[in-house]
Design a protein around this motif. Sequence first.
Motif, PDB file in Angstrom:
ATOM      1  N   ILE A   1       0.840  -1.201   0.000  1.00 54.21           N
ATOM      2  CA  ILE A   1       0.000   0.000   0.000  1.00 54.21           C
ATOM      3  C   ILE A   1       0.873   1.248   0.000  1.00 54.21           C
ATOM      4  CG2 ILE A   1      -1.618   1.346   1.414  1.00 54.21           C
ATOM      5  CD1 ILE A   1      -2.907  -1.337   2.213  1.00 54.21           C
ATOM      6  N   MET A   2       1.899   1.268   0.827  1.00 55.70           N
ATOM      7  CA  MET A   2       2.788   2.440   0.883  1.00 55.70           C
ATOM      8  C   MET A   2       3.526   2.638  -0.435  1.00 55.70           C
ATOM      9  SD  MET A   2       2.156   3.877   3.673  1.00 55.70           S
ATOM     10  CE  MET A   2       3.420   5.119   3.591  1.00 55.70           C
ATOM     11  N   GLU A   3       3.994   1.561  -1.045  1.00 56.07           N
ATOM     12  CA  GLU A   3       4.684   1.670  -2.329  1.00 56.07           C
ATOM     13  C   GLU A   3       3.751   2.203  -3.414  1.00 56.07           C
ATOM     14  OE1 GLU A   3       6.735  -1.896  -3.532  1.00 56.07           O
ATOM     15  OE2 GLU A   3       7.570  -2.166  -1.530  1.00 56.07           O
ATOM     16  N   LEU A   4       2.518   1.730  -3.411  1.00 47.80           N
ATOM     17  CA  LEU A   4       1.555   2.207  -4.400  1.00 47.80           C
ATOM     18  C   LEU A   4       1.207   3.678  -4.174  1.00 47.80           C
ATOM     19  CD1 LEU A   4      -0.794  -0.887  -4.706  1.00 47.80           C
ATOM     20  CD2 LEU A   4       0.790  -0.025  -6.420  1.00 47.80           C
ATOM     21  N   LYS A   5       1.089   4.083  -2.925  1.00 46.36           N
ATOM     22  CA  LYS A   5       0.839   5.499  -2.630  1.00 46.36           C
ATOM     23  C   LYS A   5       2.002   6.356  -3.111  1.00 46.36           C
ATOM     24  CE  LYS A   5      -2.194   5.135   1.402  1.00 46.36           C
ATOM     25  NZ  LYS A   5      -2.331   5.419   2.839  1.00 46.36           N
ATOM     26  N   PHE A   6       3.225   5.882  -2.877  1.00 46.72           N
ATOM     27  CA  PHE A   6       4.410   6.611  -3.324  1.00 46.72           C
ATOM     28  C   PHE A   6       4.430   6.718  -4.846  1.00 46.72           C
ATOM     29  CE2 PHE A   6       8.869   6.632  -4.731  1.00 46.72           C
ATOM     30  CZ  PHE A   6       9.291   7.817  -4.142  1.00 46.72           C
ATOM     31  N   THR A   7       4.116   5.637  -5.524  1.00 45.97           N
ATOM     32  CA  THR A   7       4.081   5.638  -6.985  1.00 45.97           C
ATOM     33  C   THR A   7       3.013   6.597  -7.498  1.00 45.97           C
ATOM     34  OG1 THR A   7       4.832   3.342  -7.013  1.00 45.97           O
ATOM     35  CG2 THR A   7       3.851   4.182  -9.032  1.00 45.97           C
ATOM     36  N   SER A   8       1.869   6.611  -6.846  1.00 41.77           N
ATOM     37  CA  SER A   8       0.794   7.515  -7.238  1.00 41.77           C
ATOM     38  C   SER A   8       1.240   8.975  -7.092  1.00 41.77           C
ATOM     39  CB  SER A   8      -0.445   7.252  -6.394  1.00 41.77           C
ATOM     40  OG  SER A   8      -1.460   8.165  -6.704  1.00 41.77           O
ATOM     41  N   LYS A   9       1.887   9.290  -5.995  1.00 40.64           N
ATOM     42  CA  LYS A   9       2.385  10.654  -5.786  1.00 40.64           C
ATOM     43  C   LYS A   9       3.429  11.008  -6.838  1.00 40.64           C
ATOM     44  CE  LYS A   9       0.131  11.911  -2.133  1.00 40.64           C
ATOM     45  NZ  LYS A   9      -0.873  12.949  -2.215  1.00 40.64           N
TER      46      LYS A   9
END
Length: 150
Positions: free
Chosen positions: A11-19
């Motif tokens: 989840i954190m990696e996906l949030k970072f990628t989204s940002k």
Amino acid sequence: MGNAEKLMNQIMELKFTSKSLQCQAQKCEKDDKFQKIRVKKSIEKGNMDNARIYAENVIRKRNEQMNYLCHSSRLDVVVARLDTQAKMTTINKSISSIVKSLESSLNTGNLQKMSGTMDSFERQFVNMEVQAEFMESFMAGSTSLSTPED
């Protein structure tokens, strides 16, 4: 616990990628504005060939920006779904322990303990309903944002 940690890391990696995708979209927007200024200057100078090239760059950057935003939106939906899954897993574990506690209360006949367990059980369901409503409204909003206007 290992699976929960992996899920939270994803989840954190996906949030970072989204940002990161959103930042790329902002860069494209800045470049888009710069290219528009170049188009205007070229037209003022009467250099239509350069203006056409810069205009093509504007269109390309606009499309690139929209693609970045679309991918970011899709990642946000995935993150929301994974987050919901993580919360549901936690709630399922809580409900399971409550059911075991309720079963032992029923076997012993302790009404106070049974009442407390039932209150805890009801709180878990209320929390689950609130989270489900929030996620449904979020999903409806995010999917409408990612749907093309035309």
